[in-house]
Every structure is written in C-alpha cells, then in structure tokens.
Design a protein around this motif. Sequence first.
Motif: not given
Length: 422
Positions: A367-375
Amino acid sequence: MLEEAKDSEEIIERVAALDIGKASLVCCVRVPDEARSGRRLQEVGTYSTMTRSILALADHLRCLGVDRVVMEATSDYWKPVFYLLEAAGLETWLVNARDVKHLPGRPKTDRLDAVWLCKVAERQMLRPSFVPPAEIRHVRDLTRYRVDLIAARTAEKQRAEKLLEDAQIKLSVVASDIFGVSGRAMMDALVAGERNPKALAQLARSTLRRKISALEEAFTGHFTRHHAFLLGKMLTRVDQLNSDIAEVDKAIEESMAPFADALARLDDIPGIGITGAHAIIAEIGLDMSRFPTPGHLASWARFAPGVKESAGKKKGRGATGHGNPYLARVLGEAAVVAGRSNTFLGERYRRIARRRGTKRAVVAVGRSILTIIWHLLSDPDSHFIDLGADFYDRRVGTERKKRKHIRELEALGYRVTLEPAA
C-alpha cells in the motif's frame, strides 16, 4: 438533525443495458415518454455479437440519444462490444456482476437481466469498473502474456526436474539452479547420450566445480533412452519459451517508449525494477484522475482492509479481498525486495513483520508503494525521495523531546496548546 445528503438521486434519462453472451446479446433501452411526463418508454431487443450487428446497435442507440451504455463483465465476451461502442462515441460503462445481482425470488432470463441492469443503471446505483485507454490495454495484453509465458516455462522446468528424479539423477540436490550454465550443459550431455558420471561432473563451471565429487554421486542413476527423449523435448520447449519471452519483452519496450519518463520515476522506488514498472503502468495506467486519492487506488487494488461493522462492533479479520492478481503479484514482489533494503520501505517492512507477520507486512508496504506511485504519476514533476531507514528513530526521538519539553513547561506553570500540523 437533518443534514444534506451527498449522493445524487438524478435519473439518467436515456440509458441502455446489455446482457452479453458469446453469440448474442440482449439490449434494454429506457428513455423518457415525451407524451406523458414522468413516464418511461422501454425497448428490449436481441442482437448478434458479430461486428456489423454491434455497429448497427451503436447507430440505433445514437438515434435514441442514449447517454450511457452499461454492461456486465461477462468473461471476455464484453471486450469487443465495449471497444466498438466506445469507438462509436457512446459513454460505455463496465460494471461488476456482483453489484447487479437479482433480488431473491425474481425469475432470471437474459431479457429480465437486461431490464434489471437498465433500471439499476438509470438510478445511478452502479459504479464503473476501471478500463484503461487503448494504448494501455495493448501494453497490458503484452505484460499479462509475459506472465503466462513465464508460468509455462516454470512448469516445464519443474517437469524436467521431476523427470531427473524419476531417473535417480539428483542434480537439483547439488546445484541450486539446474537450468544454469552448468546444469544446462549437463542435461544437454545426458540427452546426447553421455552417461559417465565423471564426464558429466567435469562439465561444471565456476563455483560448482567445488562439488565435483557430489556431482559424480548425483549422476549415478538409471537414465535411459526414454528419459533422454522426454528431457530433450522439455529442453526444446524451455528454449522456445525463452525466445518467446525475449520477443515479448522487446514488444513491451517498444510499446512503453512514450512513457519513458514515468517508467524512470517508478524505477527509483525500492523494490520496483523496470519490468515491475511496465506491469504497474499496464495495470493502472497513467491517468490518476480516475483515483481521486491514494486511498481510492489502494482500495481498488484491494490493498486496504475491508470494513464490516454490525451493532457497533467490527466483524471479520479486516481482510483486503481479491483484487487485480497481476498488480498484486508485482506489488508483493516489490514489497519483499524492498524489505531487504536499507530504506524507509525496508524498515517499515521489518517493523511490521516482527509484530504482525510477513503477510501483513507485504500488504502494508504494498500500500505504501501504491501511495508513492499515485503521487509520482499525479505530478509529472515529482521525484521519489527516500525518507531513510532511520526515519522512525528520528521521528520517535523528536516526539520524545517535544513531550519532555512540554512537561517541563507545564511544571513551571505554563499552559501549552499544540496546533495541528499543516
């Protein structure tokens, strides 16, 4: 106290719904009755799923002024219909069949399914599934096919290992990878007719030569012409799959050329390589406006705990559910790789794994990686900055100093009020 509801009760005036099968589809259209205010007109018809029939349906829907066409995700049969109607300029929605279940006791036929879907759609009780644009869909086909080819190659390698075990050849006990340079040379020699354990062991290279005696013992077995025939076919199949994977990789690189900048930024994230970046863009696309916040993206990918509450009590185990398996595979692998690194994500993985286990750590870091990807994808000018493996130590140390200072001030009689962080 009554408050204004945030949902909209607006009725879609002109809507169509499709119940799609392999050879035919049923289309239900509902439009307002111009002669009688507040009443609706309905038309239900059956069409072939051949191209000409679907194009004729698109023309008919345009003539009726249909605002939205809704269809269920039925196997792969929805794809050609969706693509043709989308290309015809109609607003096309793909919805999850789970969200459109019939009420208990209602008869179920293709016509009634289409009518029910149309009624639910006109009241805006459905959410569209994410269908990426055509250029992303093409890349997705390639990346998913690559996964299937790798799975087929892995299965063939496992068959070869089982065949060697059947012949009492214990190569996999000595060599960690029987399809490495040394192992492959030895298996080719077996197929060519070599049976002498000493001669086979001498084909070892590099560090494997330290195990010559163990290899001689491993090649003492009962390898026959029958085994040689099957092993030869398996090795040929592995070589063909290697060639196919290389060609698909080349096609993916060519298709991803326009997205080189986004790929480079995703490649900076710990745990994600260029192959993983290919798969991520193929699955979620580049347009993050489809996901208003990082939480929406995590929820869509099923990397967020489910909420189930009744009578004021939370129920269930907070399972995330099943999302996109191709995206989940990439994020899971990235989380495990990042967990071995000396980065913020690595420290986060290790902290959670110690307390709650590796499975929950994988989901949390994913989930943390997905958050980084979104930004990164939302802002083309953004770049990944690692917070550092000592982030938690620095933050905890700062918080402790702040609390200690507050206690000292309060002991002196001062009243301290903390302002919320901006």
